[in-house]
Design a protein around this motif. Structure first.
Motif, short mmCIF file in Angstrom:
data_model
loop_
_atom_site.label_atom_id
_atom_site.label_comp_id
_atom_site.label_asym_id
_atom_site.label_seq_id
_atom_site.Cartn_x
_atom_site.Cartn_y
_atom_site.Cartn_z
N ILE A 2 0.84 -1.19 0.00
CA ILE A 2 0.00 0.00 0.00
C ILE A 2 0.88 1.25 0.00
N PHE A 3 0.30 2.32 -0.51
CA PHE A 3 1.03 3.57 -0.68
C PHE A 3 1.70 4.04 0.62
N SER A 4 1.03 3.91 1.73
CA SER A 4 1.60 4.40 2.99
C SER A 4 2.87 3.64 3.37
N SER A 5 3.00 2.40 2.88
CA SER A 5 4.22 1.63 3.16
C SER A 5 5.45 2.34 2.60
N ILE A 6 5.31 2.89 1.43
CA ILE A 6 6.42 3.61 0.80
C ILE A 6 6.62 4.95 1.49
N LYS A 7 5.55 5.65 1.67
CA LYS A 7 5.63 7.00 2.23
C LYS A 7 6.22 7.01 3.64
N ASN A 8 5.93 5.98 4.42
CA ASN A 8 6.33 5.97 5.83
C ASN A 8 7.57 5.13 6.12
N ASN A 9 8.14 4.50 5.13
CA ASN A 9 9.29 3.63 5.36
C ASN A 9 10.43 4.06 4.43
#
Length: 88
Positions: A2-9
């Motif tokens: 999911i997009f948040s995985s990239i944004k937050n990691n």
């Protein structure tokens, strides 16, 4: 994924960016060997590699996400199809 995985990691984001760099470099090398190798958007792939590696302005997470979701599956299919044709 999911997009948040990239944004937050940050580590995941950098790993994905590195893979995009490698794909762009590989595309450039393939085209030097066989300029007619059928990769749609080949120039855009190489340009994206340059954009990521040189950090022009900044690397936008949304653009990276779009590449993952919309572009990489198509590229993988094209390359696999061409390899299958050449192996026959």
């Amino acid at each position: 994924m999911i997009f948040s995985s990239i944004k937050n990691n940050r580590l995941l984001k950098r790993a994905i960016e590195r893979e995009i760099e490698i794909i762009g470099e590989a595309t450039q090398r393939i085209l030097k060997i066989d300029a007619n190798f059928p990769i749609s958007n080949a120039r855009k792939i190489v340009d994206t590699r340059n954009w990521v590696i040189h950090g022009y302005d900044f690397v936008d997470d949304q653009i990276i996400w779009n590449i993952i979701i919309n572009q990489l599956p198509k590229l993988l299919q094209e390359v696999n199809n061409e390899i299958s044709k050449r192996d026959q």
